[in-house]
Design a protein around this motif. Structure first.
Motif, PDB file in Angstrom:
ATOM      1  N   TYR A 126      -1.598   0.487  -5.643  1.00  0.00           N
ATOM      2  CA  TYR A 126      -0.745  -0.397  -4.847  1.00  0.00           C
ATOM      3  C   TYR A 126       0.531  -0.659  -5.647  1.00  0.00           C
ATOM      4  O   TYR A 126       0.489  -0.851  -6.867  1.00  0.00           O
ATOM      5  N   ALA A 127       1.675  -0.673  -4.962  1.00  0.00           N
ATOM      6  CA  ALA A 127       2.931  -1.072  -5.591  1.00  0.00           C
ATOM      7  C   ALA A 127       3.035  -2.595  -5.553  1.00  0.00           C
ATOM      8  O   ALA A 127       2.449  -3.254  -4.691  1.00  0.00           O
ATOM      9  N   LEU A 128       3.807  -3.141  -6.489  1.00  0.00           N
ATOM     10  CA  LEU A 128       3.959  -4.592  -6.573  1.00  0.00           C
ATOM     11  C   LEU A 128       5.388  -5.049  -6.314  1.00  0.00           C
ATOM     12  O   LEU A 128       5.687  -6.237  -6.419  1.00  0.00           O
ATOM     13  N   ASN A 129       6.268  -4.118  -5.961  1.00  0.00           N
ATOM     14  CA  ASN A 129       7.619  -4.491  -5.554  1.00  0.00           C
ATOM     15  C   ASN A 129       8.178  -3.379  -4.674  1.00  0.00           C
ATOM     16  O   ASN A 129       7.628  -2.262  -4.632  1.00  0.00           O
ATOM     17  N   LEU A 140       6.991   5.501  -5.025  1.00  0.00           N
ATOM     18  CA  LEU A 140       5.621   6.014  -4.921  1.00  0.00           C
ATOM     19  C   LEU A 140       5.395   6.676  -3.560  1.00  0.00           C
ATOM     20  O   LEU A 140       4.744   7.721  -3.474  1.00  0.00           O
ATOM     21  N   ASN A 141       5.913   6.069  -2.507  1.00  0.00           N
ATOM     22  CA  ASN A 141       5.800   6.686  -1.177  1.00  0.00           C
ATOM     23  C   ASN A 141       6.450   8.065  -1.164  1.00  0.00           C
ATOM     24  O   ASN A 141       5.880   9.031  -0.644  1.00  0.00           O
ATOM     25  N   ASP A 142       7.645   8.147  -1.737  1.00  0.00           N
ATOM     26  CA  ASP A 142       8.346   9.435  -1.796  1.00  0.00           C
ATOM     27  C   ASP A 142       7.551  10.450  -2.620  1.00  0.00           C
ATOM     28  O   ASP A 142       7.456  11.627  -2.247  1.00  0.00           O
ATOM     29  N   ASP A 143       6.979  10.000  -3.735  1.00  0.00           N
ATOM     30  CA  ASP A 143       6.208  10.900  -4.595  1.00  0.00           C
ATOM     31  C   ASP A 143       4.960  11.416  -3.884  1.00  0.00           C
ATOM     32  O   ASP A 143       4.588  12.587  -4.034  1.00  0.00           O
ATOM     33  N   PHE A 144       4.304  10.547  -3.105  1.00  0.00           N
ATOM     34  CA  PHE A 144       3.142  11.003  -2.329  1.00  0.00           C
ATOM     35  C   PHE A 144       3.573  12.028  -1.279  1.00  0.00           C
ATOM     36  O   PHE A 144       2.936  13.072  -1.117  1.00  0.00           O
ATOM     37  N   GLN A 145       4.647  11.731  -0.565  1.00  0.00           N
ATOM     38  CA  GLN A 145       5.104  12.639   0.485  1.00  0.00           C
ATOM     39  C   GLN A 145       5.559  13.985  -0.082  1.00  0.00           C
ATOM     40  O   GLN A 145       5.384  15.020   0.562  1.00  0.00           O
ATOM     41  N   ASN A 146       6.102  13.958  -1.295  1.00  0.00           N
ATOM     42  CA  ASN A 146       6.577  15.190  -1.931  1.00  0.00           C
ATOM     43  C   ASN A 146       5.511  15.837  -2.808  1.00  0.00           C
ATOM     44  O   ASN A 146       5.821  16.758  -3.584  1.00  0.00           O
ATOM     45  N   ARG A 147       4.276  15.360  -2.689  1.00  0.00           N
ATOM     46  CA  ARG A 147       3.112  15.941  -3.375  1.00  0.00           C
ATOM     47  C   ARG A 147       3.264  15.952  -4.892  1.00  0.00           C
ATOM     48  O   ARG A 147       2.848  16.884  -5.577  1.00  0.00           O
ATOM     49  N   LYS A 148       3.843  14.877  -5.419  1.00  0.00           N
ATOM     50  CA  LYS A 148       4.032  14.763  -6.860  1.00  0.00           C
ATOM     51  C   LYS A 148       2.910  13.975  -7.531  1.00  0.00           C
ATOM     52  O   LYS A 148       2.903  13.841  -8.760  1.00  0.00           O
ATOM     53  N   PRO A 166       0.822  -1.213   0.000  1.00  0.00           N
ATOM     54  CA  PRO A 166       0.000   0.000   0.000  1.00  0.00           C
ATOM     55  C   PRO A 166       0.850   1.255   0.000  1.00  0.00           C
ATOM     56  O   PRO A 166       1.893   1.305   0.656  1.00  0.00           O
ATOM     57  N   VAL A 167       0.435   2.284  -0.739  1.00  0.00           N
ATOM     58  CA  VAL A 167       1.177   3.540  -0.769  1.00  0.00           C
ATOM     59  C   VAL A 167       0.324   4.742  -0.353  1.00  0.00           C
ATOM     60  O   VAL A 167       0.853   5.808  -0.062  1.00  0.00           O
ATOM     61  N   HIS A 168      -1.002   4.576  -0.343  1.00  0.00           N
ATOM     62  CA  HIS A 168      -1.887   5.606   0.187  1.00  0.00           C
ATOM     63  C   HIS A 168      -3.187   4.922   0.595  1.00  0.00           C
ATOM     64  O   HIS A 168      -3.321   3.702   0.463  1.00  0.00           O
ATOM     65  N   ARG A 169      -4.127   5.704   1.123  1.00  0.00           N
ATOM     66  CA  ARG A 169      -5.337   5.106   1.667  1.00  0.00           C
ATOM     67  C   ARG A 169      -6.584   5.778   1.092  1.00  0.00           C
ATOM     68  O   ARG A 169      -6.529   6.916   0.619  1.00  0.00           O
ATOM     69  N   LEU A 170      -7.676   5.042   1.161  1.00  0.00           N
ATOM     70  CA  LEU A 170      -9.010   5.590   0.932  1.00  0.00           C
ATOM     71  C   LEU A 170      -9.877   5.166   2.102  1.00  0.00           C
ATOM     72  O   LEU A 170      -9.750   4.043   2.599  1.00  0.00           O
ATOM     73  N   ASP A 171     -10.766   6.051   2.548  1.00  0.00           N
ATOM     74  CA  ASP A 171     -11.706   5.658   3.586  1.00  0.00           C
ATOM     75  C   ASP A 171     -12.558   4.495   3.102  1.00  0.00           C
ATOM     76  O   ASP A 171     -12.843   4.366   1.905  1.00  0.00           O
TER      77      ASP A 171
END
Length: 250
Positions: free
Chosen positions: A76-79, A86-94, A62-67
């Protein structure tokens, strides 16, 4: 007919994007460890795929959530490599996430935003609260897509990623999402309550929608490995499409 829990809208060896139905958890929940979970359902489905398919393993990251009660798109990432990027991109608002919501009330402006600070798990109901002293910086941009009588179809773009951010911010703005049991009145929407001259049987009537009227509509981002641009969107589920259709007739 059994309800379809999800639809795959994109997949390759590095990631999978799913349009999920409302009422389904996307990952582990501390309150109900036995509830059905999309990540586990997907892992089981991937495990059953034939060897030589595009997916080379069945592990989901998992890299982010939905209620749970929100429908729409989730990645979802597969590796491990794709997961980290993807985690870094979410945290950096990309990664651009766009939601659509049907709210009670109409905004004064077509484009508006709020940066009210949010404190997560702020009361005994585990709600996210506005707290300018102890809350975390939060920003959501909103756009009025359509006026629906005394309701509104809104586009929400959360710049930060706080729990229940859109729901809490819309409540703060006096525009609670319909059927929101935590931040609104939680009441299902019935045609009989919308139309004065409705002549149906109120004892047989079913609600147009009885869950949170919030849909994760689209995602825009660069692929974690190839860096190709990916843009995906998901149509409204039947209940939300029906709600918008009925409100458009008022």
């Amino acid at each position: 007919m059994k309800k379809k829990l999800y639809e795959i809208v994109y997949e390759d060896k590095d990631l999978i994007i799913v349009n999920k139905s409302a009422g389904l958890l996307v990952t582990a929940d501390r309150w109900d460890s036995e509830a059905p979970r999309l990540d586990k359902i997907l892992e089981e489905a991937l495990l059953k795929k034939e060897q030589g398919s595009k997916i080379c393993n069945s592990k989901i990251y998992p890299v982010h959530r939905l209620d749970k009660d929100t429908s729409g798109l989730i990645i979802y990432a597969l590796n491990a490599e794709a997961h980290k990027i993807l985690n870094d991109d979410f945290q950096n608002r990309k990664i651009e996430k766009i939601y659509h919501a049907v709210s009670a009330g109409c905004p004064r402006e077509e484009n508006f935003k709020t940066d009210a600070k949010l404190r997560i798990d702020g009361d005994k109901m585990h709600r996210t609260l506005i707290d300018e002293k102890k809350g975390k910086d939060s920003l959501t941009e909103f756009y009025l897509l359509k006026k629906l009588s005394r309701f509104s179809l809104l586009e929400a773009r959360p710049i930060t990623g706080r729990t229940h951010q859109i729901r809490a911010h819309l409540k703060h703005l006096g525009l609670p999402i319909l059927c929101d049991s935590l931040y609104g009145n939680g009441e299902p929407v019935y045609i009989s309550a919308l139309k004065k001259n409705w002549r149906g049987d109120k004892y047989e009537e079913r609600p147009i929608i009885s869950r949170l009227a919030l849909h994760a509509h689209s995602l825009k981002f660069f692929h974690p490995i190839s860096r190709e641009k990916i843009e995906v969107s998901a149509d409204y589920p039947k209940d939300m499409a029906g709600l918008i259709n009925q409100l458009s007739k008022l």
